[in-house]
Design an enzyme around this catalytic site. Structure first.
Site, PDB file in Angstrom:
ATOM      1  N   VAL A 151      -2.248  36.057  -1.565  1.00 54.28           N
ATOM      2  CA  VAL A 151      -2.403  34.641  -1.201  1.00 54.28           C
ATOM      3  C   VAL A 151      -3.877  34.257  -1.234  1.00 54.28           C
ATOM      4  CG1 VAL A 151      -1.968  32.898   0.557  1.00 54.28           C
ATOM      5  CG2 VAL A 151      -0.323  34.759   0.207  1.00 54.28           C
ATOM      6  N   TYR A 152      -4.695  35.052  -0.581  1.00 52.53           N
ATOM      7  CA  TYR A 152      -6.131  34.774  -0.538  1.00 52.53           C
ATOM      8  C   TYR A 152      -6.726  34.795  -1.942  1.00 52.53           C
ATOM      9  CZ  TYR A 152     -11.100  35.414   0.549  1.00 52.53           C
ATOM     10  OH  TYR A 152     -12.462  35.283   0.616  1.00 52.53           O
TER      11      TYR A 152
END
Length: 241
Positions: A151-152
């Protein structure tokens, strides 16, 4: 670097700690007036008591109305803006299936949408003045598909594309846009790392200090105006083993 930014006005988001704080302090040491943007009002008050040329701006960038007020409040406090370091961000790591949807939404809003809106809002002011510097805090994760932070990493891949496309749109106006892409830095964003991974990284010298990243920010800001440092990837040497 004393005096290299004399007469400049800078704004740094996420300025109360970590990379943002180190960047703001480096600019202050170089002679700039710096608007410290953060939601931690108490921390800002303490920093501004320490640094006479610092201007506190308590703002929650996740609030759309507050985010839209960023430039007007900077201009009200400082009169103009020469440098924006869009640094505020958050981190979601680990297996995707274990991530909370609300945390994903918050991180993508702060890491991508807020940065885009902040840059969008300051550009007309810089275009009118015919000069400006915008630096965005990206990540090494923008350049490598890191398996423990999908996600990051995705947020930083997105923002890296944004930086490089906007850079090519606005250089004709005398505005330089670039990104810093550090590997792991000793900041609160590492709080989500597994303890054993963090301990191993510290023991092996595989983490950067915020001040080391701030030195790169200053390198980008103090180059001749005809030179754009479009992105800098930095990582501890041992992290590359």
């Amino acid at each position: 670097m004393a005096g290299e930014l004399d007469g400049k006005v800078a704004a740094v988001t996420g300025a109360a700690s970590g990379i943002g704080l180190a960047s703001a302090e480096a600019m202050l040491a170089a002679g700039a007036r710096v608007v410290l943007v953060d939601r931690d009002e108490a921390a800002l008050a303490g920093l501004c008591a320490k640094h006479g040329a610092a201007i506190p701006l308590a703002l929650d960038l996740l609030d759309p109305a507050a985010c839209a007020g960023l430039l007007p409040r900077i201009l009200e406090a400082a009169g103009r803006l020469d440098i924006l370091h869009a640094n505020a961000g958050s981190y979601v790591g680990g297996d995707l299936v274990e991530a909370e949807s609300a945390a994903i939404d918050r991180m993508l809003t702060l890491n991508v949408n807020v940065v885009m809106k902040n840059v969008h809002d300051v550009l007309p002011h810089m275009i009118e003045r015919g000069s400006g510097d915008i630096i965005v805090t990206s990540s090494l994760a923008a350049h490598y598909p890191t398996p423990w932070e999908p996600v990051y990493a995705s947020s930083k891949w997105a923002i890296n594309c944004f930086v490089q496309t906007v850079r090519r749109q606005v250089f004709k106006h005398g505005i330089r846009v670039g990104a810093i892409s550090p590997g792991p830095v000793v900041t609160a964003l590492l709080a989500d790392w597994p303890p054993e991974k963090l301990a191993e990284a510290r023991a092996s010298g595989s983490l950067l200090e915020p001040e080391e990243v701030a030195n790169v920010v200053m390198f980008m800001l103090t180059r001749p105006r005809g030179m754009t440092i479009r992105d800098v990837v930095m990582l501890p040497t041992n992290f590359d083993l």
